[in-house]
Scaffold this motif. Structure first.
Motif, short mmCIF file in Angstrom:
data_model
loop_
_atom_site.label_atom_id
_atom_site.label_comp_id
_atom_site.label_asym_id
_atom_site.label_seq_id
_atom_site.Cartn_x
_atom_site.Cartn_y
_atom_site.Cartn_z
N ILE A 52 8.09 -11.93 3.97
CA ILE A 52 8.83 -10.67 3.87
C ILE A 52 8.02 -9.62 3.14
CG2 ILE A 52 10.86 -9.59 2.80
CD1 ILE A 52 12.35 -12.22 3.49
N ASN A 53 7.35 -10.03 2.08
CA ASN A 53 6.50 -9.09 1.34
C ASN A 53 5.36 -8.56 2.20
OD1 ASN A 53 8.05 -9.31 -0.97
ND2 ASN A 53 6.79 -10.92 -1.87
N LEU A 54 4.80 -9.43 3.05
CA LEU A 54 3.74 -8.99 3.96
C LEU A 54 4.28 -7.94 4.94
CD1 LEU A 54 1.94 -12.37 4.79
CD2 LEU A 54 0.96 -10.42 3.55
N TRP A 55 5.45 -8.20 5.48
CA TRP A 55 6.04 -7.22 6.39
C TRP A 55 6.25 -5.88 5.68
CZ3 TRP A 55 7.23 -6.38 11.40
CH2 TRP A 55 8.06 -5.29 11.66
N ASN A 56 6.88 -5.93 4.53
CA ASN A 56 7.20 -4.68 3.82
C ASN A 56 5.96 -3.91 3.41
OD1 ASN A 56 9.95 -5.07 4.06
ND2 ASN A 56 10.17 -6.01 2.03
N ARG A 57 4.91 -4.63 3.12
CA ARG A 57 3.67 -3.96 2.70
C ARG A 57 3.13 -3.04 3.79
NH1 ARG A 57 -1.83 -7.13 0.70
NH2 ARG A 57 -3.23 -5.33 0.72
N PHE A 58 3.29 -3.44 5.05
CA PHE A 58 2.71 -2.69 6.15
C PHE A 58 3.72 -1.84 6.91
CE2 PHE A 58 -0.76 -5.48 5.31
CZ PHE A 58 -1.89 -4.77 5.69
N HIS A 59 4.98 -1.89 6.48
CA HIS A 59 6.00 -1.14 7.21
C HIS A 59 6.91 -0.38 6.25
CE1 HIS A 59 4.73 -4.35 9.97
NE2 HIS A 59 4.85 -3.40 10.88
N PRO A 60 6.38 0.62 5.60
CA PRO A 60 7.21 1.40 4.66
C PRO A 60 8.37 2.12 5.34
CG PRO A 60 5.11 2.49 5.07
CD PRO A 60 5.00 1.14 5.69
N ASP A 61 8.28 2.30 6.67
CA ASP A 61 9.37 2.99 7.39
C ASP A 61 10.47 2.03 7.85
OD1 ASP A 61 8.13 5.39 7.03
OD2 ASP A 61 7.12 5.36 8.98
N VAL A 62 10.15 0.73 7.91
CA VAL A 62 11.14 -0.28 8.31
C VAL A 62 10.99 -1.46 7.35
CG1 VAL A 62 12.03 -1.76 10.15
CG2 VAL A 62 10.98 0.43 10.73
N THR A 63 11.68 -1.40 6.25
CA THR A 63 11.54 -2.45 5.24
C THR A 63 12.72 -3.42 5.31
OG1 THR A 63 12.57 -1.00 3.61
CG2 THR A 63 10.16 -1.04 3.67
#
Length: 395
Positions: A52-63
């Motif tokens: 989840i942290n990896l996803w959020n790191r690269f997707h500030p528009d869809v966290t």
């Protein structure tokens, strides 16, 4: 065995780095950022949070925001649907109820994965369909742990009959202390019955309603308990404690506990190794990520789910002890090197039987727990009320 764990950590690091580019591949252009809510149970390993942290790191528009809800088999539906969500992380046994109540929407699996047949079967919208009610995040199956004191000695895999016939050498989740541990008790009793008769709960989760069949299948367990040949525990962690603080040789638990148990036990002078073996027939477990039917962000939710369940994620989760859902993860040479027992886990998953896949499962589990506990511990004989109760719950 430090080199094994060094290799495991190295593989996890390589996979994590590789997933950065995977995460970057899901591109969104939104004028207004959105935060999706994932409603889930507890993550005891840290693997899910890393993804989840990896996803959020690269997707500030869809966290993705995680809402952790403690629940049991009896109340997961009510607690989860009362919590606003875009994505649910559901135990496989709850998929029929969420689907029948129109709470989740079908979803396609991510590209590049071939689900193991039992995992596909419990997740699909209908037989033969490629669409799923939830994309499996991990699968699970009961395993038999054994302590090895001399690696040079012959060490054949025991049968469950042999284990429970021994004098207090085995522990499992064979008692309960309330709703939180009830489901573990139900699963363990089902596995004990399956060890005697694999048709009592078939590969599609169809349960026998023959009273005589159940009486025969549970008699050896009753005899072992009444003869004080089993160290009983309530719940997975209490089982681990009984195994680790005593001199027991065998334990029934899920494979996700293996890295922790193995690493701690190898530090003890009287333990040369901890090995995993199969049960005759294990109960299929696992969790799946489902899209909430009323989410306003279905495309974004699907993208998050595909990231969390795709092949790089499967390989990474395997290093955290999770049983992968896809054949490709089991065939990956680096993952196999980092997780040497993966082949035995795959064999157990492929032969596992699911619990009854019904919207009435929670009531089935309540009936099953009540009657079998009374039989095993209070010597109340199983009667037609037991099989009629199961039949009524699953009708």
């Amino acid at each position: 065995m430090p080199d094994l764990y060094s290799r495991r950590s190295f593989i996890a690091g390589v996979l994590t780095a590789g997933m950065l580019s995977t995460a970057a591949g899901y591109l969104f252009t939104r004028r207004t950022p959105v935060t999706l809510t994932l409603v889930t149970g507890v993550d005891s390993t840290g693997g899910r949070n890393l993804l989840i942290n990896l996803w959020n790191r690269f997707h500030p528009d869809v966290t993705l925001e995680v809402v952790t809800v403690n629940s049991s088999t009896q109340d997961q539906y009510d607690k989860f649907v009362s919590t606003p969500a875009d994505i649910y992380n559901l135990d496989v046994i709850h998929l029929p109820r969420f689907a029948s109540r129109d709470r989740i929407a079908p979803i396609d699996p991510p590209d590049g994965i071939t689900l193991l047949p039992p995992v596909q079967r419990v997740s699909q919208v209908e037989e033969g369909s490629g669409r799923l009610w939830a994309v499996p995040f991990n699968t699970d199956v009961g395993m038999l742990y054994r302590r090895v004191t001399d690696k040079a000695a012959a060490d054949p895999e025991p049968t469950l009959d042999t284990v429970i016939a021994g004098r207090r050498q085995f522990t499992g989740q064979l008692t309960t202390e309330g709703s939180v541990t009830d489901e573990a008790f139900v699963i363990n009793v089902l596995e004990q019955a399956l060890a005697q008769d694999r048709t009592i709960l078939d590969e599609r989760g169809v349960v026998s309603t023959s009273l005589g069949q159940w009486q025969r299948a549970l008699a050896p367990l009753a005899e072992a308990l009444r003869g004080d040949r089993i160290v009983t525990a309530a719940g997975e962690e209490n089982t681990n404690a009984a195994f680790q603080t005593g001199t027991l040789r065998y334990m029934r638990n899920w494979p996700v506990w293996y890295p922790k148990i193995d690493r701690e036990e190898r530090a003890k002078p009287r333990t040369a190794a901890i090995r995993l073996g199969r049960l005759p027939v294990g109960i299929l477990g696992g969790q799946g990520l489902a899209i909430a039917k009323d989410t306003e962000h279905r495309d974004e939710a699907a993208a998050v789910i595909h990231f969390l369940t795709g092949m790089p994620a499967q390989k990474l989760l395997a290093t955290y002890g999770f049983a992968p859902t896809a054949q490709e993860a089991y065939n990956d040479p680096e993952v196999k090197a980092a997780v040497p027992h993966l082949d035995i886990v795959r064999s157990a998953v492929e032969d596992a039987h699911p619990r009854p896949m019904s919207a009435g499962y929670a009531e089935f589990a309540r009936v099953f727990r009540q009657h079998t506990y009374d039989y095993l511990y209070r010597r109340v004989e199983l009667t037609d009320g037991f099989v009629e109760g199961m039949r009524g719950a699953l009708r």
